[in-house]
Design a protein around this motif. Sequence first.
Motif: not given
Lengths: 368, 368
Positions: A328-334, A224-244
């Motif tokens: 913003e590197p990433g790996v996606h395994l189909p 996601l990212g916010a536009a503020y006075r026309g300027y646009r930034c970007e952040i991406g994060r990955t989490f796991v759902i659950g305890t383990a």
Amino acid sequence: MSEVYALRRTRLRECCNAGGSAAALVTRPANVRYLAGPAPEGAVLLLGPAEDFLVCAAPAEDRSGQHRPDEALRMHTAPGTGGDPAVEAAGLAAAGGADSLAVEEHHLTVTRHRALGSAAPGLRLADVGGAVEQLRVVKDEEEISCLRIGAEIADQALGELLESILVGRTERHLALELERRLVDHGADGPAFATSVATGPNAGRPGHHPTDRRVEEGDFLSVCLGAAYRGYRCEIGRTFVIGTAPADWQIDLYNLVFAAQRAGRESLVPGAACRDVDRAARQVLDGAGYAAALPALTGHGVGLEIDEDPQLTPGTMGKLDACVPVTVEPGVHLPGRGGVRIDDTLVVRPEADGGPELLTITTKELLAL
Amino acid sequence: MSEVYALRRTRLRECCNAGGSAAALVTRPANVRYLAGPAPEGAVLLLGPAEDFLVCAAPAEDRSGQHRPDEALRMHTAPGTGGDPAVEAAGLAAAGGADSLAVEEHHLTVTRHRALGSAAPGLRLADVGGAVEQLRVVKDEEEISCLRIGAEIADQALGELLESILVGRTERHLALELERRLVDHGADGPAFATSVATGPNAGRPGHHPTDRRVEEGDFLSVCLGAAYRGYRCEIGRTFVIGTAPADWQIDLYNLVFAAQRAGRESLVPGAACRDVDRAARQVLDGAGYAAALPALTGHGVGLEIDEDPQLTPGTMGKLDACVPVTVEPGVHLPGRGGVRIDDTLVVRPEADGGPELLTITTKELLAL
């Protein structure tokens, strides 16, 4: 602010004069904004031989302060309805004595370019190329400050989401919730369509949110990212759902994290763009993911979310100080999902503390 | 569905052949979707002399059913990264023996058009003009059904908002709330940026929501739409906040309502577009609001929110049956606010019951 815009226009004028054109027509919206301030939709900027004009499509209604272009600019309105301000501007340039007009051939359509030629047959149309885009690459501290505030807003929105219950909610709803929070915290709006990806979708670049619900054991990746006075930034994060988290999730996360850190650490003034890309890419290549990698590792941000420089294996050119970029590197395994970690940083000399991280949300692997 | 796409392509091919081109290249995204089905971002369609190709930018990852272009089409991927599928398609056309290729000059930039010419120097580039846009004007019942479902979704979202407390909430928040509800009810997303306008902003066409809060005594005007399977509809309503509308509010509302009804009632197959515009416009003109009126009274909708036909004083041409249009007159009084009423309807012959109203939320003046 007016001096800033005037100075930017002077730099473009010098560039056009060197190319043999006494006048230039700027039509690409982000370029118009850069040189003239916030302008009504469809407005174009004419750098005339004598005087500059902001040419608007329709009589400017009172816009309640939504648009305050540079007051030093002369305003001109295309007469009648449906008139193209670019065509009107070409007429003004010819009337002002210009014999050549540099236009943005990478933005004008063939049809519109022809209409310009017909409206001012004595005018030779040249190409200004990406001159304004090149001026936009290095930011001033005022621009960086807007990006910094935008990044803070995105961090806040993301932080609040992480405190809420996620299991059972759909990608679409989480994305809308994030966008609402961006506005709550003062954004003009989202900088781009928020991406929320769960389970097998996680880590897929540019994923459009679906009706899939968050499940126990999923990877969840958010961009996601916010536009503020026309300027646009970007952040991406990955989490796991659950305890383990599963072992494969931890391993993949650590790998992408190492790649992203390598990219961030290579952001120094003078570094070749492709070397930054390679720093991140070779970590993933070395682990056998060469084929799963997207075409780019990062890109510039500013008035648009995707600007120069591009961090790809094929990019020529070097990074300057005060250039904000994503890493913003990433790996996606189909079929399984993946990981993506994305920060916005400003290139700074080592003497100033090295790259300035704008998006400060933790990059530890959180289990939610 | 495959036959539908194939038939549409046949109609375009006939049109191109009549213009002297054996091949056509379609690049405008809504036109590609119309002729090929939901396709990956950036994909272009080549109607070759022998065979049709959908040419995509990057290797098509598994998209989990998000994109299912017509399976009868041959898929082709531009090699390498950053390659322009349009340039690739021009090469395919030349290799397939075409000597002339009709392109969308109103969509291609000058730079991209030149790259096509360089990639296939033996190919003469012609202009296909708005041929696909013209094919898109009259909808089939499948398309109308998507618009109908989209309109139902928008009606539901609006209805729910009206049941909530409005005073004290900002335009931005109300707009985001509406967009969340659209998605709740099954929309792909909003058809366009939702407009919520209060007090002095009410009735302003295309108003961007601000941080102004709803106050007692305000006009509140809302314009929203749902995208459903790619099809976009539009509804606009104006309300008053508080128990007792002022006399000027009732008068202005009744006037705009009368104008909107006049526009709706003139929607018959064979009616001139400008006569529909005039029917609505003359009601407002007659009351002395000529200067306060926007350039158009309505427009077609479909895969894009603003399509042909345009309902303006200058539009040539007549309405056909099965053409969905908006009828959306309004008056905005600077400093005071105004009224806008907007429906999406499908033109139908009188024998079939006359124009079909898709957006059925009441147009009584509600005091909320």
